[in-house]
Design a protein around this motif. Structure first.
Motif, PDB file in Angstrom:
ATOM      1  N   CYS A  23       0.847  -1.195   0.000  1.00  0.00           N
ATOM      2  CA  CYS A  23       0.000   0.000   0.000  1.00  0.00           C
ATOM      3  C   CYS A  23       0.879   1.239   0.000  1.00  0.00           C
ATOM      4  CB  CYS A  23      -0.891  -0.014   1.236  1.00  0.00           C
ATOM      5  SG  CYS A  23      -2.132   1.309   1.200  1.00  0.00           S
ATOM      6  N   TYR A  29      -3.882   1.045  11.985  1.00  0.00           N
ATOM      7  CA  TYR A  29      -4.801  -0.050  12.339  1.00  0.00           C
ATOM      8  C   TYR A  29      -4.714  -1.195  11.343  1.00  0.00           C
ATOM      9  CZ  TYR A  29      -7.588   2.471   8.882  1.00  0.00           C
ATOM     10  OH  TYR A  29      -8.001   3.102   7.738  1.00  0.00           O
ATOM     11  N   CYS A  30      -3.904  -1.026  10.290  1.00  0.00           N
ATOM     12  CA  CYS A  30      -3.815  -2.043   9.242  1.00  0.00           C
ATOM     13  C   CYS A  30      -2.367  -2.506   9.037  1.00  0.00           C
ATOM     14  CB  CYS A  30      -4.397  -1.457   7.954  1.00  0.00           C
ATOM     15  SG  CYS A  30      -4.238  -2.486   6.497  1.00  0.00           S
ATOM     16  N   THR A  64      -9.497  -5.816  -4.022  1.00  0.00           N
ATOM     17  CA  THR A  64      -9.011  -5.097  -2.867  1.00  0.00           C
ATOM     18  C   THR A  64      -7.520  -5.351  -2.690  1.00  0.00           C
ATOM     19  OG1 THR A  64      -9.423  -4.770  -0.498  1.00  0.00           O
ATOM     20  CG2 THR A  64      -9.879  -6.974  -1.340  1.00  0.00           C
ATOM     21  N   GLY A  65      -6.997  -5.069  -1.508  1.00  0.00           N
ATOM     22  CA  GLY A  65      -5.582  -5.256  -1.246  1.00  0.00           C
ATOM     23  C   GLY A  65      -5.355  -5.105   0.259  1.00  0.00           C
ATOM     24  N   GLU A  67      -3.389  -1.778  -1.559  1.00  0.00           N
ATOM     25  CA  GLU A  67      -4.046  -0.761  -2.368  1.00  0.00           C
ATOM     26  C   GLU A  67      -4.155  -1.267  -3.807  1.00  0.00           C
ATOM     27  OE1 GLU A  67      -5.938   1.796  -2.036  1.00  0.00           O
ATOM     28  OE2 GLU A  67      -5.973   1.804  -4.216  1.00  0.00           O
ATOM     29  N   ASN A  97      -8.104   3.301  -1.258  1.00  0.00           N
ATOM     30  CA  ASN A  97      -7.933   4.515  -0.438  1.00  0.00           C
ATOM     31  C   ASN A  97      -8.084   5.776  -1.293  1.00  0.00           C
ATOM     32  OD1 ASN A  97      -5.380   5.151  -1.641  1.00  0.00           O
ATOM     33  ND2 ASN A  97      -4.334   3.828  -0.162  1.00  0.00           N
ATOM     34  N   ASN A 170     -15.909   4.520   3.103  1.00  0.00           N
ATOM     35  CA  ASN A 170     -15.643   3.739   4.318  1.00  0.00           C
ATOM     36  C   ASN A 170     -14.858   4.578   5.309  1.00  0.00           C
ATOM     37  OD1 ASN A 170     -16.628   1.212   3.621  1.00  0.00           O
ATOM     38  ND2 ASN A 170     -14.623   0.276   3.267  1.00  0.00           N
ATOM     39  N   VAL A 172     -12.987   3.800   9.207  1.00  0.00           N
ATOM     40  CA  VAL A 172     -12.772   3.026  10.436  1.00  0.00           C
ATOM     41  C   VAL A 172     -12.708   4.020  11.581  1.00  0.00           C
ATOM     42  CG1 VAL A 172     -11.172   1.525  11.678  1.00  0.00           C
ATOM     43  CG2 VAL A 172     -11.400   1.314   9.218  1.00  0.00           C
ATOM     44  N   ILE A 199     -17.017   1.669  10.092  1.00  0.00           N
ATOM     45  CA  ILE A 199     -16.559   0.308  10.402  1.00  0.00           C
ATOM     46  C   ILE A 199     -15.998   0.265  11.821  1.00  0.00           C
ATOM     47  CG2 ILE A 199     -15.040  -1.567   9.642  1.00  0.00           C
ATOM     48  CD1 ILE A 199     -14.828  -0.241   6.944  1.00  0.00           C
ATOM     49  N   GLU A 200     -16.481  -0.680  12.615  1.00  0.00           N
ATOM     50  CA  GLU A 200     -15.890  -0.870  13.935  1.00  0.00           C
ATOM     51  C   GLU A 200     -14.443  -1.341  13.762  1.00  0.00           C
ATOM     52  OE1 GLU A 200     -18.261  -3.697  16.083  1.00  0.00           O
ATOM     53  OE2 GLU A 200     -19.831  -2.232  16.524  1.00  0.00           O
ATOM     54  N   MET A 202     -11.435  -3.484  14.066  1.00  0.00           N
ATOM     55  CA  MET A 202     -11.436  -4.936  14.253  1.00  0.00           C
ATOM     56  C   MET A 202     -10.061  -5.483  14.609  1.00  0.00           C
ATOM     57  SD  MET A 202     -13.828  -6.250  11.136  1.00  0.00           S
ATOM     58  CE  MET A 202     -13.203  -5.240   9.821  1.00  0.00           C
ATOM     59  N   ASN A 208      -1.506  -4.370  15.017  1.00  0.00           N
ATOM     60  CA  ASN A 208      -2.113  -3.076  15.341  1.00  0.00           C
ATOM     61  C   ASN A 208      -2.365  -2.870  16.836  1.00  0.00           C
ATOM     62  OD1 ASN A 208      -4.313  -4.701  15.710  1.00  0.00           O
ATOM     63  ND2 ASN A 208      -5.414  -4.028  13.882  1.00  0.00           N
TER      64      ASN A 208
HETATM   65  N1  SAM Z   1      -6.395   0.082   0.644  1.00  0.00           N
HETATM   66  C1  SAM Z   1      -7.781  -0.019   0.394  1.00  0.00           C
HETATM   67  C2  SAM Z   1      -8.593   0.828   1.352  1.00  0.00           C
HETATM   68  O1  SAM Z   1      -8.048   1.295   2.348  1.00  0.00           O
HETATM   69  O2  SAM Z   1      -9.770   1.005   1.072  1.00  0.00           O
HETATM   70  C3  SAM Z   1      -8.314  -1.444   0.375  1.00  0.00           C
HETATM   71  C4  SAM Z   1      -7.800  -2.396   1.412  1.00  0.00           C
HETATM   72  S1  SAM Z   1      -8.249  -1.986   3.072  1.00  0.00           S
HETATM   73  C5  SAM Z   1      -7.516  -3.345   3.955  1.00  0.00           C
HETATM   74  C6  SAM Z   1      -9.992  -2.296   3.067  1.00  0.00           C
HETATM   75  C7  SAM Z   1     -10.783  -1.694   4.202  1.00  0.00           C
HETATM   76  O3  SAM Z   1     -10.412  -2.322   5.417  1.00  0.00           O
HETATM   77  C8  SAM Z   1     -10.571  -0.198   4.391  1.00  0.00           C
HETATM   78  O4  SAM Z   1     -11.797   0.484   4.373  1.00  0.00           O
HETATM   79  C9  SAM Z   1      -9.928  -0.121   5.750  1.00  0.00           C
HETATM   80  O5  SAM Z   1     -10.260   1.067   6.407  1.00  0.00           O
HETATM   81  C10 SAM Z   1     -10.449  -1.350   6.445  1.00  0.00           C
HETATM   82  N2  SAM Z   1      -9.631  -1.795   7.568  1.00  0.00           N
HETATM   83  C11 SAM Z   1      -8.301  -2.042   7.573  1.00  0.00           C
HETATM   84  N3  SAM Z   1      -7.896  -2.466   8.793  1.00  0.00           N
HETATM   85  C12 SAM Z   1      -9.000  -2.480   9.594  1.00  0.00           C
HETATM   86  C13 SAM Z   1      -9.238  -2.827  10.961  1.00  0.00           C
HETATM   87  N4  SAM Z   1      -8.270  -3.241  11.774  1.00  0.00           N
HETATM   88  N5  SAM Z   1     -10.500  -2.718  11.430  1.00  0.00           N
HETATM   89  C14 SAM Z   1     -11.518  -2.303  10.617  1.00  0.00           C
HETATM   90  N6  SAM Z   1     -11.353  -1.996   9.309  1.00  0.00           N
HETATM   91  C15 SAM Z   1     -10.114  -2.068   8.807  1.00  0.00           C
END
Ligand code: SAM
Ligand code: SF4
Length: 342
Positions: A23, A29-30, A64-65, A67, A97, A170, A172, A199-200, A202, A208
């Motif tokens: 990405c 958080y990711c 998805t990914g 990114e 994103n 979206n 988080v 989104i809660e 997770m 994270n």
């Molecule tokens: N990079 C892209 C994006 O951010 O939209 C696609 C991949 S990303 C992993 C997909 C979604 O997962 C995003 O909306 C991101 O905010 C959400 N996400 C990632 N880690 C998360 C977590 N720990 N808890 C909740 N949502 C999470």
């Protein structure tokens, strides 16, 4: 081949295909890997995977990914899976994103046959965006925010109509980090006519430092927004991850993804395949539980064998991690979100 149901009677409906584990952001958080795993699938191999999932009942493909816009062949892949619409594929969607979505890329995605885009943005000001995207400098946060706002316009101009559900946002939400952004994000989306999907936070992945105290529950998020712009609940669609609410004043609505506080494992119909071709049947899966599909993809493609392997995988699926979080959390290793394809 008849569509299989899993060990809990759930059909396969959605394939989430990760195109890259990398990405251009590093949301704390990711926390994606800096490098791809070895053995990335080729475009041809990915098409075969989608074909097998569609044969087993998947009607929706989400790219998805990581990114996915980092993937140079994204548009080619979308074009290459169009013939599968005749075999039951109804929808092709992308989660991004948005920072790399310029006008020509948005048009190319639409022309290739993409139906829907969900963009991710966790704040409506530069400081919050910088904090949530892992950027050290608020000026970088301002540039990112500007790029995502521009991406919303490019997607809309290319024909992704928010009123038809083809463009959503979206976010988080993490307690103490960006829960002050709930109202600003709701306002931004109301102004733009976009559905805001909250989104809660997770416990996906191990990096994270997730703690239940960092989670703002979906009901608390909806309540906060409703206190400013009154909301009323809509029915949750079967198999949907989101519970939807509509504004009483008629200005659209929000959706909340309550995978921690109100898990929806009972009708989960999602299969995930990573960029290197490993299939997982749960977002909270342990890294070792994936099924490597490469033996059926190389050195030559064995489409029948692949369908049989996926059918067997789906038949043996009994995942319900989120409903069983307390019991299953202790010592549980999770695969990382950006690798799995969130
Ligand atoms: N990079 C892209 C994006 O951010 O939209 C696609 C991949 S990303 C992993 C997909 C979604 O997962 C995003 O909306 C991101 O905010 C959400 N996400 C990632 N880690 C998360 C977590 N720990 N808890 C909740 N949502 C999470
Ligand atoms: Fe990248 Fe998306 Fe993960 Fe953020 S949530 S680091 S944008 S993959």
């Amino acid at each position: 081949m008849a569509s299989p149901t899993d060990g809990l009677g759930r059909p396969l409906g959605v394939l989430r295909l990760s195109l890259t584990a990398r990405c251009n952001l590093a949301c704390p958080y990711c926390l994606p890997d800096g490098q791809e795993p070895p053995g990335l699938l080729s475009l041809e191999q990915r098409v075969v995977v989608v074909q097998a999932a569609v044969a087993l009942g998947a009607h929706s493909l989400r790219l998805t990914g990581g990114e996915p816009l980092l993937h140079p062949q994204l548009e080619h892949l979308i074009e290459a899976v169009q013939p599968l619409r005749a075999q039951g594929l109804r929808e092709i969607a992308l989660t991004s994103n948005g920072t790399l979505l310029n006008a020509s890329r948005a048009r190319a995605l639409r022309e290739a046959g993409l139906d829907r885009i969900t963009l991710s943005l966790d704040g409506a000001d530069a400081t919050s965006v910088a904090r949530m995207a892992g950027l050290s400098d608020p000026r970088a946060g301002a540039r990112t925010l500007e790029a995502v706002l521009a991406a919303i316009g490019h997607a809309r101009d290319a024909g992704f109509d928010p009123a038809a559900g083809a463009l959503k946002l979206n976010a988080v939400i993490q307690r103490g980090r960006n829960d002050d952004q709930l109202l600003p994000l709701a306002e931004l989306c109301r102004r733009q006519g976009l559905e805001l999907r909250l989104i809660e936070y997770m416990d996906v992945g191990n990096r994270n430092g997730w703690s239940p105290t960092d989670v703002v529950s979906a009901s608390a998020m909806a309540e906060r927004i409703s206190s400013r712009w009154p909301l009323e609940p809509l029915e949750r669609d079967l198999h949907s991850t989101a519970r939807r609410w509509r504004y009483r004043d008629g200005s659209g609505g929000i959706a909340v993804v309550a995978s921690v506080s109100q898990p929806f494992c009972g009708d989960c119909n999602r299969l995930r395949v990573t960029a290197d071709g490993v299939a997982y049947t749960c977002l909270f899966a342990a890294p070792s539980s994936g099924l490597d599909l490469k033996p059926w993809l190389q050195p030559s493609i064995n489409a029948v064998g692949l369908e049989q392997a996926l059918t067997q995988l789906w038949h043996s699926r009994r995942d319900r991690y989120s409903e069983d979080r307390q019991a299953s959390a202790a010592g549980h290793e999770h695969a990382e979100m950006a690798y799995l394809g969130g």
